[in-house]
Design a protein around this motif. Structure first.
Motif, PDB file in Angstrom:
ATOM      1  N   TYR A 115       0.854  -1.178   0.000  1.00 40.04           N
ATOM      2  CA  TYR A 115       0.000   0.000   0.000  1.00 40.04           C
ATOM      3  C   TYR A 115       0.897   1.238   0.000  1.00 40.04           C
ATOM      4  N   ILE A 116       0.563   2.217  -0.815  1.00 40.04           N
ATOM      5  CA  ILE A 116       1.221   3.519  -0.756  1.00 40.04           C
ATOM      6  C   ILE A 116       0.428   4.371   0.217  1.00 40.04           C
ATOM      7  N   LEU A 175       5.880  14.031  -3.154  1.00 35.01           N
ATOM      8  CA  LEU A 175       5.570  15.465  -3.181  1.00 35.01           C
ATOM      9  C   LEU A 175       4.063  15.723  -3.087  1.00 35.01           C
ATOM     10  N   ASN A 176       3.405  14.969  -2.224  1.00 32.06           N
ATOM     11  CA  ASN A 176       1.972  15.124  -2.046  1.00 32.06           C
ATOM     12  C   ASN A 176       1.656  16.410  -1.280  1.00 32.06           C
ATOM     13  N   ALA A 177       0.774  17.225  -1.835  1.00 31.48           N
ATOM     14  CA  ALA A 177       0.460  18.530  -1.246  1.00 31.48           C
ATOM     15  C   ALA A 177      -0.222  18.399   0.106  1.00 31.48           C
ATOM     16  N   ASP A 191      -6.597   8.045   0.910  1.00 26.46           N
ATOM     17  CA  ASP A 191      -6.989   9.029   1.917  1.00 26.46           C
ATOM     18  C   ASP A 191      -6.532  10.438   1.567  1.00 26.46           C
ATOM     19  N   GLY A 192      -6.062  10.633   0.331  1.00 23.93           N
ATOM     20  CA  GLY A 192      -5.669  11.958  -0.120  1.00 23.93           C
ATOM     21  C   GLY A 192      -4.190  12.256  -0.016  1.00 23.93           C
ATOM     22  N   TYR A 193      -3.420  11.322   0.549  1.00 20.98           N
ATOM     23  CA  TYR A 193      -1.976  11.528   0.659  1.00 20.98           C
ATOM     24  C   TYR A 193      -1.209  10.848  -0.471  1.00 20.98           C
ATOM     25  N   GLN A 194      -1.947  10.448  -1.509  1.00 20.39           N
ATOM     26  CA  GLN A 194      -1.362   9.867  -2.705  1.00 20.39           C
ATOM     27  C   GLN A 194      -2.155  10.369  -3.910  1.00 20.39           C
TER      28      GLN A 194
END
Length: 217
Positions: free
Chosen positions: A37-38, A43-45, A203-206
């Motif tokens: 899992y990533i 460079l996730n905003a 969850d928005g971090y990828q």
């Protein structure tokens, strides 16, 4: 003489046909956790907004009970040990690695951080079947068990990482100009015995396509 030259020409032409090309000598590097899992992307905003600094790599966990971290191909261990900031660390150099996003072939350095244990030593040769260790929760900035992976084209100053603002005992403060996104380099090896898979947590971090790696048999 003409006959000799003709035979020489045929021989040279035949050697050119059978000689391996530079591209064929390149190795395709595979993901370091077989069922991954990533959890934080490159460079996730949203990651930067939450933690206050840029994320120059991938955070990976396993989708099953294994915490094994494997070498991504044929390479050599450049450094191992406990870094005071990033925890148990392994650095591996992979020569002639194929970068599928650009078609270039370069020597690459992989930095593996936050390991629970290290199973290799400096100077050791590795293959994709070499277990580097288990991922864990070591270091100052680890908020849970995971592997932090960075990929760098700078094989001379391989201990330098843009993740650190000031140098630690193993990892030194570096610049981001030579760092690559793992998505641009890694392959998913779908065949046995690796049977790899990779997904994002979502969850928005990828990014939504960050797990879209090319397959390797």
């Amino acid at each position: 003489m003409k006959k000799f030259l003709s035979l020489f020409t045929v021989l040279v032409f035949s050697l050119v046909l059978v000689a391996p090309s530079f591209a064929s000598a390149a190795q395709k590097l595979i993901q370091p956790i077989n069922n991954a899992y990533i959890t934080a992307g490159y460079l996730n905003a949203n990651y930067q907004k939450k933690f206050g600094f840029k994320h120059y790599g991938w955070d990976l966990t396993s989708s099953n009970s294994s915490r094994a971290v494997w070498a991504s191909g044929s390479g050599k261990v450049l450094a191992t040990g406990y870094d005071n900031v990033l925890g148990n660390t392994v650095i591996v150099k992979y020569p002639a690695a194929y970068i599928h996003s650009t078609g270039a072939t370069k020597d690459l350095v992989f930095r593996y951080n936050h390991l629970a244990s290290i199973a290799v030593s400096k100077g050791q040769s590795v293959t994709k079947d070499t277990r580097l260790g288990n991922y864990g929760n070591t270091g100052l900035y680890s908020t849970g068990p995971h592997l932090h992976l960075e990929i760098d084209t700078d094989t001379t100053y391989y201990q330098y990482s843009p993740t650190l603002g000031s140098s630690s005992n193993i990892i030194k403060a570096g610049t981001a100009s030579t760092v690559l996104s793992p998505k641009n380099v890694l392959y998913t090896k779908v065949s046995a015995p690796d049977n790899q898979s990779i997904y994002i947590i979502g969850d928005g971090y990828q990014s939504s396509s960050e797990d879209d790696l090319p397959f390797k048999n």
